[in-house]
Design an enzyme around this catalytic site. Structure first.
Site, short mmCIF file in Angstrom:
data_model
loop_
_atom_site.label_atom_id
_atom_site.label_comp_id
_atom_site.label_asym_id
_atom_site.label_seq_id
_atom_site.Cartn_x
_atom_site.Cartn_y
_atom_site.Cartn_z
N ASP A 223 1.02 -3.16 2.42
CA ASP A 223 1.31 -3.96 3.40
C ASP A 223 1.24 -5.30 3.17
O ASP A 223 0.13 -5.85 2.76
CB ASP A 223 0.87 -3.54 4.78
CG ASP A 223 1.18 -3.99 5.98
OD1 ASP A 223 2.32 -3.85 6.28
OD2 ASP A 223 0.40 -4.68 6.63
N GLU A 274 -6.17 4.15 -14.48
CA GLU A 274 -7.23 4.89 -14.75
C GLU A 274 -6.99 6.46 -14.96
O GLU A 274 -7.57 7.28 -15.38
CB GLU A 274 -8.46 4.73 -14.18
CG GLU A 274 -9.05 3.25 -14.65
CD GLU A 274 -10.04 2.96 -13.51
OE1 GLU A 274 -10.37 3.78 -12.63
OE2 GLU A 274 -10.61 1.85 -13.39
#
Length: 576
Positions: A223, A274
């Site tokens: 956002d 990751e």
């Protein structure tokens, strides 16, 4: 119509084995309005889970869920008090886990909203900042400043809130010995902006990302992605701070699109990677965790900076969303969008509606020259609903023919309009209240979904309670009124999504063919060479279609010709 079928492709076909996010159709679920399992009038996570088979049958690839975190609901959940828990009105963490498991079992990815520009005023950090007082370490995590004027009782600068009024709220009254302090809130006063120059803020959001990635989410819609960093010194700005439709260009505004945001997203990209290292021999393109930017940024050259190879995966194409219903404008918008995205190797992400603006079935029923509103009131000029739906079906038919990824907003597949005559006393958007009723706000596009035409609240729940009232038009547009009905908007969407995948249009090359001034004629060329023409008629009269097999059309053909405000797909052969 000109019959040439071999344009110069300005966008080349992609690999058919592209990562899922480069081609996905992602469906936005606004949880308050999707489905209410417990009957309290507000949608919830069990309601979403119960309706997931509908999305799988529709043919989308993923869902994005608007905020469900613990919140006082000053801005419908975009004021977060706890990023690691679910607000009781939506359910529990166990409900979130069940939703993820069910969605993944149906082959659906799940993207959750992340709100990093601001927290809730009720967040423990902000409460500690208020208690600690001026000059404290606790206040350094937010943007507190001494006020102006003799006693510090005036805002520190002239910035305005997106929701109207000052962007500053006074934390304490100043005295002759000590000026009062104010905190920055670019949105509601219940949404204090974080200080992203503070290392604790950056580390906290790395931890929040990992919390949800560990639970199995597939990505984050970020956002106000362009708002985290503010210009040094917070200089005055004489334009409104508004973003979205009718907003001024952002490239010079001190509160938007500062270059420092990009270091944050490079860091976040590393966190996402990751979980599925791109350089690993075991890397699975179907397991990528993604970042999606909500960045109301102009010009487009600034937007694509967010999707450079080491930053975000997608950014909403708000330039396309705001393009008027005119052939020349749309041709220009589509061309520029694809070409600029290609410069950074990113997919273009198309969108026509969301929870912050009038639905495209409503906007397209207004005069073409009117800017897109956030919402409409009963005393405003009312849209032509039949024209709006006709154009909305054509616009979606065009959008889903374009290469890249696409976003759908809940209920658009039913042709839902805004509630344009919502009683003022029912409105809940903070924009409405902060502006004293001069700004309509976004409630009209957030009305609860109709599932069953003859059921209480349209099948939104079993009690008939709804947090916003539904308009009289919704029962006839309910899912059960359209399912299996030839020519319905729901069945059109199903055919579009199925054929888009079948003909590999999301990875196709793209180019324009010669056409009349009020007609768009384009070609999508799949990697295997299959050619799908898309024709959109903006004129007042039917137009003849080129040679080829008509695959689908957004409106019934008139003696083989395409009616006005309609679109069609055709399978065409290579030019001899």
């Amino acid at each position: 119509m000109n019959q040439r079928t071999s344009p110069d492709l300005f966008h080349s076909p992609s690999e058919t084995a592209a990562p899922w996010w480069r081609t996905a159709v992602i469906y936005q679920v606004y949880p308050r309005s999707w489905a209410d399992f417990d009957g309290d009038g507000v949608g919830d996570l069990p309601g979403i889970t119960a309706r997931l088979p509908y999305l799988a049958d529709l043919g989308v690839d993923a869902l994005w869920i608007s905020p469900f975190y613990v919140s006082p609901m000053a801005d419908a959940g975009y004021d977060v008090a706890d990023y690691r828990d679910i607000d009781p009105i939506f359910g529990t963490l166990a409900d979130a886990d069940a939703l993820l498991e069910r969605a993944h079992g149906l082959g659906l990815k799940v993207i959750v909203d992340l709100v990093p520009n601001h927290t809730s005023r009720a967040h423990p950090w902000f409460q500690a900042a208020l208690a600690a007082g001026p000059g404290s370490p606790e206040r350094q995590r937010y943007i507190f400043r001494d006020g102006s004027g003799e006693l510090g009782n005036e805002p520190p600068n002239n910035w305005e809130s997106v929701f109207t009024g000052s962007a500053w709220t006074q934390a304490e009254v100043g005295t002759a010995e000590r000026p009062g302090q104010w905190y920055l809130n670019l949105f509601d006063s219940g949404q204090p902006d974080l200080n992203w120059d503070h290392p604790q803020v950056r580390e906290e959001f790395r931890s929040i990302l990992r919390f949800w990635l560990d639970r199995g989410v597939d990505g984050f819609r970020v956002d106000v992605a362009h708002g985290l960093i503010k210009a040094e010194g917070l200089p005055d700005w004489d334009e409104p701070a508004s973003q979205g439709p009718q907003a001024p260009p952002t490239c010079a505004a001190p509160m938007w699109d500062q270059d420092g945001v990009h270091a944050i997203y490079r860091d976040w990209r590393n966190v996402c990677d990751e979980y599925n290292p791109p350089a690993s021999p075991e890397h699975d393109p179907n397991a990528d965790r993604i970042l999606v930017a909500e960045a109301w940024v102009e010009p487009l050259e600034r937007v694509v900076r967010y999707v450079r190879p080491d930053e975000m995966h997608q950014a909403f194409n708000f330039h396309f969303l705001q393009t008027p219903w005119r052939a020349a404008d749309l041709r220009s918008s589509i061309t520029e969008s694809l070409q600029l995205s290609d410069t950074v190797g990113a997919p273009t992400t198309w969108v026509l509606s969301n929870h912050d603006i009038a639905r495209h079935a409503t906007w397209l029923g207004l005069p073409t020259d009117l800017p897109r509103p956030r919402g409409l009131r009963a005393q405003d000029p009312q849209p032509d609903e039949a024209l709006g739906l006709r154009r909305a079906r054509a616009a979606t038919t065009l959008m889903l023919a374009l290469p890249g990824s696409a976003y759908l907003y809940q209920g658009e597949e039913l042709g839902l309009p805004d509630h344009t005559t919502l009683p003022d006393e029912a409105r809940q958007d903070p924009t409405w209240h902060r502006s004293g009723g001069t700004e309509t706000g976004r409630d009209g596009c957030r009305i609860p979904m109709p599932w069953q035409g003859q059921a209480p609240a349209g099948g939104f729940n079993d009690t008939g309670r709804t947090w916003l009232p539904q308009p009289d038009s919704y029962p006839a547009l309910a899912v059960d009124q359209q399912q299996g009905v030839d020519g319905s908007t729901l069945e059109l969407y199903r055919r579009l999504l199925s054929m888009r995948q079948e003909r590999a249009m999301s990875v196709g090359g793209f180019g324009w063919l010669p056409s009349d001034e009020d007609v768009l004629h384009a070609l999508n060329v799949a990697p295997d060479g299959r050619r799908t023409a898309v024709i959109v008629n903006f004129s007042d009269s039917p137009v003849a279609l080129p040679e080829g097999e008509v695959l689908l059309s957004s409106a019934e053909l008139v003696q083989g010709a395409l009616p006005s405000d309609s679109a069609a797909w055709l399978a065409v052969q290579n030019e001899a």
